[in-house]
Design an enzyme around this catalytic site. Structure first.
Site: not given
Lengths: 433, 440
Positions: A138, A203-204, A388
C-alpha cells in the site's frame, strides 16, 4: 468444458479467479456474495492491530475515464480494514467453514517487529484460513507509518519480515509486491530469500488521478486538499504484465509462484497474466466497477479459450514466458509492411493524420479518401494499426525472404539476425565462421 | 373524439388540445448534458473529415464535437457560428441525413452516424441561452450595404458585413424577419419562437437596421438601393408559387402549401386553425412533407401526398418521407393531377399514373379532397432584376450578379439547392466578397 480448478501452493480453488485484498473482501457479507457469484477465492482485506485504523470521511477514490465514461483507471486513499480485528477473524472463520472449497487468504500488515507478526499469524491460523498475504504494497497512509510499501521498497525488510512469518506459521506465505520500485526483481528475490511461498503483484501505483481546476487541488479532494493514492484498473495492466514477466523470466526467480494482479477485467486479461507465468490471478477494480457477476464471463471465456486451444490450464501458465526477451534478441530480418483492407476501411483518415504528422509519411490519401501504404516509406511502426478504429482493418504483413524491401532497397533475408551481430553495433560479436 | 374530427370541409378544432400540443412539440428534443457527452464520445475526430466537406457552410465538426466532449460547449458554439451564424436553426432544420451525417464514417462503419445535428444544437443552444453573442463588430468603415430579404441568406450576409464594420440596412417584405425560418418550416422543427429569438440574438452584433414591410419592387427599387448604398445583396427568396395548370385550379379549398405553413407558424392557437378532412398535397419536396404532416397533426383524417415521379426522385429525403409515413401520411408516387372536380369548392382531384419519364399510362384514379395544397415549387417574381438564368438570378463566383455592385444568394439565386444552410453559406460568402470589393 475445460477444468479450471487450480492448485496454488497447495491451496485449491475451483477456478483461478480470486478477489484481491481490497474493499470487496472487507467483510463477510461481501465475501459470501462473491463466493455465491462464483469467485474461486478471496484475499481478505488487510488486517492490522487494534485499535483499528480510521479512514477519511470524504471521498476515497479518484478515476480516469475513457470513452463513454468507461472506468480506465482508479486510485484510492483507503487504508487497511477499519473494523476491529476480532470481528474480521470471526467472519473469516464463519465464511471458510461454509465455503470449504474456496481459497481463503488473509492479508496482513502489522508493524515491522517479529512479535506482532507472530501473534497475528496465530490468530489467523485459528480461523482455518488457507494462507496469508503480506501487504508490503500500500503506497499511501500506512507507508508513512513504516508499513505497506515502506517495507516493500526495501528488499532487506521484505526478507526479514517474510522470514519471521515463515518461522511463525505453517500457512503458505504470499508476499504482495509494490510496483513503486525501480526493479521488481529485487523485492521478489528478497521474498524468495526470506522463504516466501509465492509473490503476488502488483499492488497499486502511486498516483494523482486528476486536479480539480476550480479548487486547484488533487482529486479525490478532502476539504480542499488531496493526497497521492494507489492507481489500479485497466490502465495499470501493462505495467503489471511487465513486472510479472520480469520475475517469471529471471532464472533465479522462475521457481517462485506468482499470483497476478493489475487491471484484470476480462477472461482475456486473466489469460495473458497466466501465459506470462502467473499461477492464478486476483481481481479488484473490475469487480468494483461491474459487481461480482463478471466472474461468470471470466470463467466461461477462459474455458472456451482453453477448449479451443485444446490445452489444460496448467499448460497455459508460463506459456508465453520463453517469448519474452530483451530488445537485442529481436530478429531484425523480420520485415513487415502495413496493409489497409479497403473493404473494411471507413475512410476516417486517422492512420493518415498519425503517419503524416507524427511518423514516416508512409500513407497516401487520394482525393476520394483512399488510404494506401507507401511501402518505400513504411517502417512498420504499427501506429496506424493502433489508431485505426476498425479492428483488423490495418494489419502488419510480413515480407517473404528474397523480396526487396522498397524502403531499404535490401533483400529480405531468411535467417534470424539481431542487434548483437549488426554491423552498426560497435560491440557486435563477430559472426561465427 | 372531437365532434369535428369526422366532419367534412375545412374546419378548426379537429383535435384535442393535448393531442395538438403533443403533435407539435419539438421533433428532436435537445440533448441533455449526459446524452451530449455520450454522443460526442462517438466522434472519431477524422482527418480532413468527410462531414466538413458535406456541410455547405464547412463547419469544423470534429473540432466542435471535441470541444463538447471536453466540457466546453461554448467554445464549440463559437466554432459553429464562425462558419454559420444561423447554426442554431441549421441544427434544427438541416437534412443532416443527406449532408454531414450521411458522410459520417460511422454511417459507413455501422449505419449509425454521430448525431452531428443534435450536438450542434446542444452547443448553439448553450451559448444562445446564456445570451452570449461571441463576435464583436470591427471599427466602422463608413460603407453602407443594403440587404434585401431577412431570410437565412440575407441575415448571414448582413451579420458578416456588420462584423466587418459596414453599416447594413435589411429590407424585408414580411411583418417579421427570418424569412422561411419564420414562415416556411414545420412548426415542430423550430418550437418556442426560436426563429424570432435567433434573429434578435444575431442582431446583437450591431450595425444592422431592419426595415420590415418593405418589399423590393413595391416599396423600394433596385435602382434606388444602388444609388443610396455602396453595395446591394439580394436574398429575397422566391415569392410566387408554381401553378398546376389545371382547369378548376381556382376552386376554393385549393391553396399554396407555403401559405398554409406560414399561417400555421403564425397561429396563436392551433385549435382555431381550420384544416380539411380529406387533404391532398401535390409535390414531393420538404414543403410538401411539412404541409402534409402538419395537416395530419391538425386532425385531417386522410392526408395523401402525391408526387409525379418515383420515391427515389423526391426532394424530401428518405428520412423525411419516413417521418411523413409514420405520422400517417399516405404517399402516392408516379401520378400527376389531371383534373379538379367539385362544385364551387373542390370535392375530388383526379390523377393519372405516369412512367418515370412522365409518359401517361392511361390509368386514372380520384382522391376525395376538401383541401388541396400545391407544393410543386416556387419561382422568382419581380422586374428590373439582374440577368436571369433558368428562372433565378444568374451569379458568378461568390454571388456576383450581372449588375455592378449587386450580389445575390439564397433561393432567388441560381445554382443553390434551396436549403437553409446553403443560403447561409451564400450570404456569408457574398459578404466576404462585398467586403473585399468595398476595400478596393
Amino acid at each position: 468444458m475445460a477444468n479450471l480448478a487450480t492448485d496454488f501452493l497447495g491451496i485449491k480453488s475451483p477456478n483461478p479467479f480470486w478477489l484481491a485484498s481490497a474493499p470487496p473482501t472487507d467483510k463477510e457479507y461481501n465475501v459470501r456474495r462473491a463466493f455465491d457469484a462464483g469467485w474461486g477465492g478471496v484475499v481478505w482485506k488487510t488486517l492490522g492491530l487494534d485499535p483499528a485504523i480510521v479512514n477519511v470521511n470524504g471521498p476515497r477514490y479518484g478515476a480516469v475515464w475513457g470513452p463513454d465514461r468507461r472506468l480506465m483507471g482508479m486510485n484510492n486513499i483507503e487504508l487497511i480494514t477499519d473494523r476491529p480485528l476480532e470481528t474480521n477473524l470471526e467472519e473469516i472463520k464463519a465464511v471458510k467453514r461454509d465455503y470449504p472449497d474456496r481459497a481463503m487468504i488473509v492479508s496482513l500488515m502489522v508493524p515491522c517487529e517479529e512479535e506482532p507478526w507472530a501473534w497475528i499469524l496465530k490468530r489467523v491460523e485459528e480461523t482455518g484460513a488457507d494462507g496469508v498475504e503480506l501487504n508490503f504494497g500500500c503506497p499511501h497512509g500506512m507507508s508513512e507509518r513504516g508499513m505497506g510499501s515502506a517495507v516493500g521498497q526495501v528488499p532487506e525488510y521484505i526478507e526479514m519480515v517474510t522470514r519471521w512469518c515463515k518461522a511463525n506459521t505453517r500457512m503458505p506465505v504470499i508476499v504482495k509486491l509494490t510496483p513503486n520500485v525501480t526493479d521488481i526483481r529485487k523485492p521478489a528475490a528478497a521474498a524468495l530469500a526470506g522463504g516466501a511461498d509465492a509473490v503476488s503483484l502488483i499492488n497499486t501505483v502511486n498516483s494523482i488521478t486528476s486536479v480539480d481546476l476550480d479548487l486547484f487541488a488533487p482529486e479525490p479532494t478532502i476539504d480542499g486538499k488531496g493526497a497521492h493514492g494507489g492507481y489500479c484498473g485497466p490502465a495499470v495492466k501493462p505495467i503489471a504484465l511487465n513486472m510479472v514477466a520480469e520475475i517469471a523470466r529471471t532464472p533465479e526467480l522462475s521457481r517462485l509462484p506468482i499470483s497476478g494482479i493489475g487491471g484484470i477485467t476480462t477472461w482475456r486479461d486473466a489469460a495473458e497474466f497466466l501465459a506470462l507465468g502467473a499461477g492464478n490471478v486476483q481481481v479488484c477494480t473490475a469487480a468494483m466497477t461491474y459487481g461480482f457477476k463478471i466472474v461468470q464471463e471470466m470463467i466461461s471465456g477462459l474455458s472456451q479459450y482453453l477448449d479451443e486451444k485444446q490445452i489444460a490450464l496448467p499448460e497455459l501458465v508460463g506459456r508465453a514466458v520463453p517469448n519474452v526477451v530483451d530488445w537485442n534478441a529481436l530478429n531484425l530480418n523480420y520485415v513487415t509492411k502495413a496493409r489497409i483492407d479497403q473493404d473494411k476501411c471507413i475512410k476516417c483518415g486517422r492512420c493518415y493524420a498519425a503517419c503524416e504528422d507524427t511518423s514516416h509519411q508512409a500513407i497516401s490519401m487520394s482525393p476520394d479518401r483512399k488510404f494506401e501504404v507507401i511501402d518505400a516509406e513504411c517502417v512498420a511502426c504499427n501506429l496506424c494499426v493502433n489508431v485505426c478504429p476498425v479492428e483488423d482493418c490495418i494489419t502488419m504483413e510480413r515480407m517473404a525472404a528474397g523480396e526487396v524491401d522498397p524502403r531499404t532497397g535490401e533483400v529480405v533475408r531468411e535467417e534470424y539476425a539481431n542487434w548483437t551481430t549488426h554491423p552498426n553495433n560497435p560491440a557486435a560479436a563477430k559472426a561465427a565462421e | 373524439m372531437k365532434p369535428n374530427a369526422l366532419a367534412e370541409g375545412i374546419r378548426p378544432g379537429r383535435m384535442e388540445p393535448e393531442a395538438l400540443a403533443e403533435g407539435f412539440c419539438d421533433i428532436h428534443p435537445p440533448l441533455t448534458p449526459h446524452e451530449a457527452a455520450v454522443a460526442a464520445d462517438r466522434c472519431y475526430f477524422c482527418h480532413d473529415a468527410p462531414c466538413i466537406a458535406a456541410c455547405p457552410t464547412e463547419i469544423d465538426i470534429p473540432l466542435f464535437i471535441r470541444q463538447i466532449a471536453t466540457g466546453t460547449p461554448e467554445a464549440a458554439a463559437k466554432t459553429i457560428f464562425e462558419q454559420n451564424i444561423l447554426g442554431g436553426m441549421c441544427a434544427r432544420v438541416c437534412p443532416t441525413e443527406t449532408l454531414c451525417e450521411e458522410a459520417c464514417v460511422r454511417e459507413v462503419a455501422e449505419q449509425d452516424p454521430v448525431e452531428i445535428g443534435r450536438l450542434q444544437r446542444y452547443a448553439t443552444d448553450t451559448l444562445m441561452e446564456a445570451g452570449v453573442h461571441p463576435f464583436e463588430r470591427a471599427a466602422p468603415t463608413g460603407k453602407r450595404v443594403a440587404v434585401v430579404g431577412a431570410g437565412p441568406a440575407g441575415l448571414a450576409c448582413a451579420h458578416r458585413l456588420a462584423m466587418k464594420g459596414h453599416e447594413v440596412v435589411i429590407y424585408d417584405a414580411r411583418e417579421k424577419p427570418g424569412g422561411l425560418n419564420e414562415y416556411g418550416i414545420a412548426a415542430y422543427k423550430t418550437v418556442d419562437g426560436f426563429a424570432e429569438r435567433e434573429v434578435e440574438w444575431l442582431m446583437q452584433i450591431g450595425g444592422i437596421r431592419l426595415e420590415q414591410g418593405r418589399a423590393l419592387g413595391r416599396d423600394v427599387t433596385l435602382g434606388e438601393l444602388r444609388q443610396d448604398f455602396d453595395a446591394v445583396f439580394l436574398g429575397m427568396g422566391l415569392g410566387a408559387v408554381n401553378a398546376l395548370g389545371l382547369e378548376g385550379e381556382d376552386r376554393s379549398g385549393i391553396d399554396d402549401a407555403v401559405d398554409f405553413i406560414a399561417e400555421l407558424r403564425q397561429a396563436e392557437d392551433l385549435a382555431r386553425l381550420p384544416v380539411g378532412r380529406d387533404v391532398v398535397v401535390i409535390g414531393g419536396g420538404m414543403t410538401a412533407v411539412d404541409a402534409a404532416v402538419q395537416a395530419k397533426l391538425l386532425g385531417a383524417l386522410n392526408v395523401t401526398m402525391v408526387y409525379r415521379r418515383s420515391r427515389a426522385r423526391m426532394n424530401a429525403s428518405r428520412k423525411e418521407q419516413d417521418h411523413a409515413a409514420r405520422r400517417g401520411v399516405k404517399i402516392v408516387t408516379n401520378a400527376v393531377p389531371v383534373a379538379v372536380h367539385g362544385n364551387g369548392a373542390v370535392r375530388e382531384v383526379e390523377f393519372e399514373f405516369v412512367e418515370d419519364d412522365l409518359t401517361p399510362t392511361g390509368e386514372r384514379f380520384r382522391l376525395p379532397a376538401d383541401q388541396v395544397f400545391k407544393a410543386i415549387g416556387q419561382r422568382l417574381e419581380g422586374e428590373g432584376l439582374p440577368e436571369i438564368d433558368r428562372g433565378k438570378i444568374a451569379v458568378t463566383g461568390a454571388g456576383r450578379t450581372s449588375v455592378e455592385g449587386v450580389w445575390a444568394g439564397g433561393d432567388c439565386a441560381a445554382g443553390g439547392d434551396d436549403l437553409t444552410v446553403t443560403a447561409v453559406a451564400q450570404g456569408r460568402d457574398a459578404a466576404e466578397d462585398i467586403h473585399a470589393a468595398l476595400g478596393r
